[in-house]
Design a protein around this motif. Sequence first.
Motif, PDB file in Angstrom:
ATOM      1  N   LEU A   1      40.639  37.007  31.467  1.00 36.95           N
ATOM      2  CA  LEU A   1      41.248  37.531  32.680  1.00 36.95           C
ATOM      3  C   LEU A   1      40.632  36.920  33.925  1.00 36.95           C
ATOM      4  O   LEU A   1      39.445  36.585  33.947  1.00 36.95           O
ATOM      5  CB  LEU A   1      41.058  39.055  32.781  1.00 36.95           C
ATOM      6  CG  LEU A   1      41.556  39.956  31.661  1.00 36.95           C
ATOM      7  CD1 LEU A   1      41.204  41.400  32.005  1.00 36.95           C
ATOM      8  CD2 LEU A   1      43.047  39.805  31.464  1.00 36.95           C
ATOM      9  N   SER A   2      41.441  36.812  34.966  1.00 39.15           N
ATOM     10  CA  SER A   2      40.951  36.619  36.324  1.00 39.15           C
ATOM     11  C   SER A   2      41.300  37.897  37.068  1.00 39.15           C
ATOM     12  O   SER A   2      42.467  38.320  37.052  1.00 39.15           O
ATOM     13  CB  SER A   2      41.604  35.409  36.987  1.00 39.15           C
ATOM     14  OG  SER A   2      41.192  34.217  36.356  1.00 39.15           O
ATOM     15  N   TYR A   3      40.283  38.506  37.717  1.00 33.75           N
ATOM     16  CA  TYR A   3      40.474  39.839  38.280  1.00 33.75           C
ATOM     17  C   TYR A   3      39.921  39.915  39.695  1.00 33.75           C
ATOM     18  O   TYR A   3      38.870  39.352  39.999  1.00 33.75           O
ATOM     19  CB  TYR A   3      39.769  40.879  37.395  1.00 33.75           C
ATOM     20  CG  TYR A   3      40.042  42.305  37.776  1.00 33.75           C
ATOM     21  CD1 TYR A   3      41.263  42.894  37.488  1.00 33.75           C
ATOM     22  CD2 TYR A   3      39.077  43.080  38.412  1.00 33.75           C
ATOM     23  CE1 TYR A   3      41.533  44.218  37.828  1.00 33.75           C
ATOM     24  CE2 TYR A   3      39.334  44.400  38.764  1.00 33.75           C
ATOM     25  CZ  TYR A   3      40.564  44.960  38.469  1.00 33.75           C
ATOM     26  OH  TYR A   3      40.819  46.258  38.809  1.00 33.75           O
ATOM     27  N   VAL A   4      40.659  40.618  40.557  1.00 35.87           N
ATOM     28  CA  VAL A   4      40.222  40.848  41.930  1.00 35.87           C
ATOM     29  C   VAL A   4      39.934  42.334  42.081  1.00 35.87           C
ATOM     30  O   VAL A   4      40.823  43.171  41.882  1.00 35.87           O
ATOM     31  CB  VAL A   4      41.295  40.403  42.946  1.00 35.87           C
ATOM     32  CG1 VAL A   4      40.833  40.701  44.362  1.00 35.87           C
ATOM     33  CG2 VAL A   4      41.602  38.916  42.783  1.00 35.87           C
ATOM     34  N   ASP A   5      38.685  42.691  42.447  1.00 35.94           N
ATOM     35  CA  ASP A   5      38.319  44.093  42.543  1.00 35.94           C
ATOM     36  C   ASP A   5      38.731  44.684  43.895  1.00 35.94           C
ATOM     37  O   ASP A   5      39.363  44.004  44.723  1.00 35.94           O
ATOM     38  CB  ASP A   5      36.827  44.301  42.275  1.00 35.94           C
ATOM     39  CG  ASP A   5      35.927  43.680  43.341  1.00 35.94           C
ATOM     40  OD1 ASP A   5      36.415  43.361  44.446  1.00 35.94           O
ATOM     41  OD2 ASP A   5      34.723  43.522  43.067  1.00 35.94           O
ATOM     42  N   ALA A   6      38.374  45.946  44.123  1.00 38.53           N
ATOM     43  CA  ALA A   6      38.798  46.656  45.336  1.00 38.53           C
ATOM     44  C   ALA A   6      38.252  46.009  46.605  1.00 38.53           C
ATOM     45  O   ALA A   6      38.820  46.161  47.689  1.00 38.53           O
ATOM     46  CB  ALA A   6      38.355  48.115  45.262  1.00 38.53           C
ATOM     47  N   GLU A   7      37.131  45.278  46.498  1.00 38.56           N
ATOM     48  CA  GLU A   7      36.545  44.608  47.665  1.00 38.56           C
ATOM     49  C   GLU A   7      37.049  43.182  47.841  1.00 38.56           C
ATOM     50  O   GLU A   7      36.583  42.453  48.716  1.00 38.56           O
ATOM     51  CB  GLU A   7      35.016  44.592  47.541  1.00 38.56           C
ATOM     52  CG  GLU A   7      34.335  45.913  47.871  1.00 38.56           C
ATOM     53  CD  GLU A   7      34.572  46.954  46.782  1.00 38.56           C
ATOM     54  OE1 GLU A   7      34.455  46.609  45.596  1.00 38.56           O
ATOM     55  OE2 GLU A   7      34.904  48.106  47.130  1.00 38.56           O
ATOM     56  N   GLY A   8      37.993  42.773  46.994  1.00 35.97           N
ATOM     57  CA  GLY A   8      38.558  41.436  47.112  1.00 35.97           C
ATOM     58  C   GLY A   8      37.771  40.352  46.400  1.00 35.97           C
ATOM     59  O   GLY A   8      38.079  39.167  46.540  1.00 35.97           O
ATOM     60  N   ARG A   9      36.766  40.723  45.612  1.00 36.41           N
ATOM     61  CA  ARG A   9      35.973  39.745  44.891  1.00 36.41           C
ATOM     62  C   ARG A   9      36.662  39.374  43.581  1.00 36.41           C
ATOM     63  O   ARG A   9      37.060  40.250  42.814  1.00 36.41           O
ATOM     64  CB  ARG A   9      34.579  40.302  44.610  1.00 36.41           C
ATOM     65  CG  ARG A   9      33.763  40.603  45.856  1.00 36.41           C
ATOM     66  CD  ARG A   9      32.493  41.341  45.528  1.00 36.41           C
ATOM     67  NE  ARG A   9      32.783  42.630  44.878  1.00 36.41           N
ATOM     68  CZ  ARG A   9      31.924  43.645  44.858  1.00 36.41           C
ATOM     69  NH1 ARG A   9      30.748  43.529  45.437  1.00 36.41           N
ATOM     70  NH2 ARG A   9      32.249  44.777  44.252  1.00 36.41           N
ATOM     71  N   GLU A  10      36.783  38.071  43.323  1.00 35.11           N
ATOM     72  CA  GLU A  10      37.451  37.591  42.116  1.00 35.11           C
ATOM     73  C   GLU A  10      36.418  37.183  41.083  1.00 35.11           C
ATOM     74  O   GLU A  10      35.379  36.603  41.415  1.00 35.11           O
ATOM     75  CB  GLU A  10      38.373  36.420  42.427  1.00 35.11           C
ATOM     76  CG  GLU A  10      39.200  35.974  41.227  1.00 35.11           C
ATOM     77  CD  GLU A  10      40.327  35.026  41.577  1.00 35.11           C
ATOM     78  OE1 GLU A  10      41.097  34.658  40.674  1.00 35.11           O
ATOM     79  OE2 GLU A  10      40.437  34.648  42.758  1.00 35.11           O
ATOM     80  N   SER A  11      36.705  37.494  39.835  1.00 38.38           N
ATOM     81  CA  SER A  11      35.810  37.113  38.745  1.00 38.38           C
ATOM     82  C   SER A  11      36.630  36.820  37.504  1.00 38.38           C
ATOM     83  O   SER A  11      37.774  37.263  37.363  1.00 38.38           O
ATOM     84  CB  SER A  11      34.801  38.229  38.462  1.00 38.38           C
ATOM     85  OG  SER A  11      35.475  39.429  38.094  1.00 38.38           O
TER      86      SER A  11
END
Length: 259
Positions: A153-163
């Motif tokens: 997965l590529s995921y963007v969290d609530a703070e806009g950080r992608e991992s």
Amino acid sequence: MNRTARLYALVEELRAAAPRPLTVAVLAARFEVSTRTVQRDLQSLMEAGVPVRASPGRSGGWSVDPAMTLPPVRFTADEASALAVALAAADASAPYAGAARTAAQKIAASMTGPGSAAAQELASRIVTLPSPTDTTVRAAVERALITDTVLRLSYVDAEGRESDRVVEPAGLLTADGRWYLIAWCRTRRAGRGFRLDRITAAALTTERAQPHALAELLLGSAAAGAVQPTALASLTAGSSRISRPRPSFRGLRPPSPGG
């Protein structure tokens, strides 16, 4: 006999004769309509997802796989209305929305009487605001859950950080109109919840995922009190996926961040 009732009766006629095929002429005579009408009805059933098929040759005709069709379905008006509302909630962003749509078509084709009329009347008064969705991501998540396959997965969290993550899918959580993939995250070595509309890319691997129980993955998170919907109780009777003993993963964060 109106057309809705005739479509229902056509399926039942083919089910009763299965696996022997029936010709259009035989069906037309049985329902006292033209062969052109029967052909049009059979085409409508095919478009609705009912597995009717034509076989060529002198002994050919139309048949249906009885194992892949619905038996007679008679809903009360309240049950049919509830079904219409539930199907409306399965919008394009929900998991398995495509399958829900074809299932609805099959159910509609089999319904008759007051229940059918109630569902149609209510359905005409339900509208929705479409939400953007990545069908590639959704399809990968759906497939991973069905086949127990590891996902990248590529995921963007609530703070806009992608991992980027490598996860073992365990199940789905729905809360406040949002859908979350609950999984064991190999990258973080803990249970995590990933909001589906924040997954920017998803790809199936060829690796089999290890089994993880939802209840254990949710321990210590904001969703620890999640329960199975009562409407699904009859489908999950005897299932062990929720209660299968596993080590407790106390470090699970609330589903929304996926961090």
